[in-house]
Design a protein around this motif. Structure first.
Motif, short mmCIF file in Angstrom:
data_model
loop_
_atom_site.label_atom_id
_atom_site.label_comp_id
_atom_site.label_asym_id
_atom_site.label_seq_id
_atom_site.Cartn_x
_atom_site.Cartn_y
_atom_site.Cartn_z
N MET A 61 0.83 -1.20 0.00
CA MET A 61 0.00 0.00 0.00
C MET A 61 0.87 1.25 0.00
N LYS A 62 0.31 2.34 -0.51
CA LYS A 62 1.01 3.60 -0.58
C LYS A 62 0.81 4.39 0.72
N SER A 328 -2.65 -6.27 -3.03
CA SER A 328 -2.04 -4.95 -3.02
C SER A 328 -3.09 -3.88 -3.31
N SER A 330 -1.86 -0.74 -3.80
CA SER A 330 -1.06 0.28 -4.48
C SER A 330 -0.81 -0.06 -5.95
#
Length: 406
Positions: A61-62, A328, A330
């Motif tokens: 993740m961002k 994910s 991101s």
């Protein structure tokens, strides 16, 4: 920012004696009804102001920052000694934002609405509560959600205490010497006939079986937790792939050492087995998965030092942080065969009197390399190890002003 977070963490670890419980002191709300308040009509302001910075690395993740607040101005009335009524509004504000999606702020997905609100994200707030006995409470409307459910982090992301809408629906609370039980339905999306989105609701159960007195020198308990989210509906206009049912659950065993010392207060050890199951639909890439979660904490003065280890295989969490999941957020289409993560955290919290409390936390997440499946390279690769940092500060105020006693 990463270096600064790391230095702050090390300095606190060295110069402070490390009982802080941010969930208990800041995020939770007391559900007990005081019978002495019968006939009271008051105005109450409930607010959490927050600033949280997430410096995340890796492919899961961002990073992002959450600067803002939520506030609930409401009227509170006790018509009888066992009934409590609350009515007002819930307003969420991010500093720097002026337009907000008008939808359920939790697991924002394609099936939610796309209308917009300006200034604040605003919802009506109403709670009707009746205490059937000293042990049993029934709540209708806005329930006691978030941290009050006592879910483990792989099942519930603590950030939702700040950014999610209040949970609303039906709740049964039971508390006794041997058992704490919380059963609820959170209705997240209602549909009308011929609507163009799905209805969605989450059913939850959180129980703790207490084998002895929680204040005993050694207290032993068994936590049992479950979540099931259903997305569907028979009167909408969605016909293809229109039903999804997702489930998370956990069962474990824990012990608490109560030292009786006013400085070095408690040590908590807990081990949980978590599971994931996609009963209907193909919303997520895996049909089932599991994880092992071991955690430890020590409360020393107003600090809590925490450590945990998480190892999973194709586990996906509905409401937990993506750090615990195999998908994910991101990179589109990227999945993992599981997660292998070690965590270290430090909390400080303090109450300044009834209705006023402060919490500060710092967290380090270290992800070990796992198998990653990336459609861009048409195959399997290694995710590589990554270390992420997070730090936040939270201030809750909840003053109450008596207007009249009837």
């Amino acid at each position: 920012m990463k270096a600064l977070s790391y230095l702050i963490f090390i300095n606190l670890l060295i110069f402070q004696s490390l009982s802080a419980q941010i969930p208990d002191r800041v995020f939770k709300s007391d559900h007990r009804i005081d019978p002495d308040k019968k006939g009271e009509f008051s105005v109450e302001l409930d607010n959490i102001s927050f600033f949280k910075d997430n410096e995340y690395s890796g492919s899961i993740m961002k990073g992002y920052t959450l600067p803002g607040l939520w506030v609930q101005p409401k009227a509170v009335f006790y018509p009888l000694e066992n009934i409590k009524l609350e009515a007002g509004v819930h307003m969420l504000r991010y500093w720097g934002a002026n337009k907000y999606p008008s939808l359920a702020y939790q697991d924002i997905s394609y099936w939610k609405g796309n209308q917009f609100q300006h200034g604040f994200h605003v919802l009506p707030f109403f709670r009707a509560q009746i205490a059937l006995s000293d042990h049993v409470n029934i709540v209708l409307g806005d329930i006691y959600g978030g941290a009050n459910h006592n879910l483990i982090e792989p099942l519930y992301n603590p950030e939702l205490n700040m950014i999610a809408d209040p949970e609303a629906g039906l709740q049964l609370l039971y508390n006794s010497r041997r058992l704490d039980l919380d059963v609820w339905v959170n209705w997240e999306s209602f549909i009308f006939r011929e609507d163009t989105h799905q209805e969605a609701f989450t059913v939850g159960l959180s129980a703790r079986v207490k084998f002895n007195d929680p204040d005993a020198p050694f207290h032993f308990y068994l936590p049992l937790q479950g979540l099931a989210q259903h997305r569907g509906g028979e009167i909408d206009t969605i016909y293809s792939n229109s039903v999804q049912t997702l489930m998370n659950g956990a069962i474990g065993a824990g012990t608490v050492l109560n030292t009786g010392n006013p400085v070095f207060k408690t040590v908590n050890l807990e081990f949980d087995v978590a599971g994931y199951y996609q009963q209907a639909g193909k919303l997520w890439p895996y049909g089932s998965g599991a994880g092992l979660y071991a955690r430890a904490s020590a409360d020393i003065y107003d600090f809590r030092v925490k450590a945990s280890y998480w190892n999973s295989d194709k586990f996906i969490s509905m409401l937990g942080s993506p750090f615990y999941g195999a998908v994910s957020t991101s990179r589109d289409g990227v999945t993992f065969d599981g997660q292998n993560m070690a965590y270290l955290g430090l909390e400080y919290s303090r109450s300044f009197g009834k209705g006023f409390s402060l919490g500060i936390d710092m967290d380090i997440y270290h992800h070990l390399s796992v198998n990653m499946f990336d459609p861009d390279i048409n195959g399997q690769t290694e995710s590589g190890s990554a270390t992420s940092f997070s730090a936040g500060i939270y201030f809750r105020i909840n003053p109450s002003f008596l207007i009249k006693r009837f």
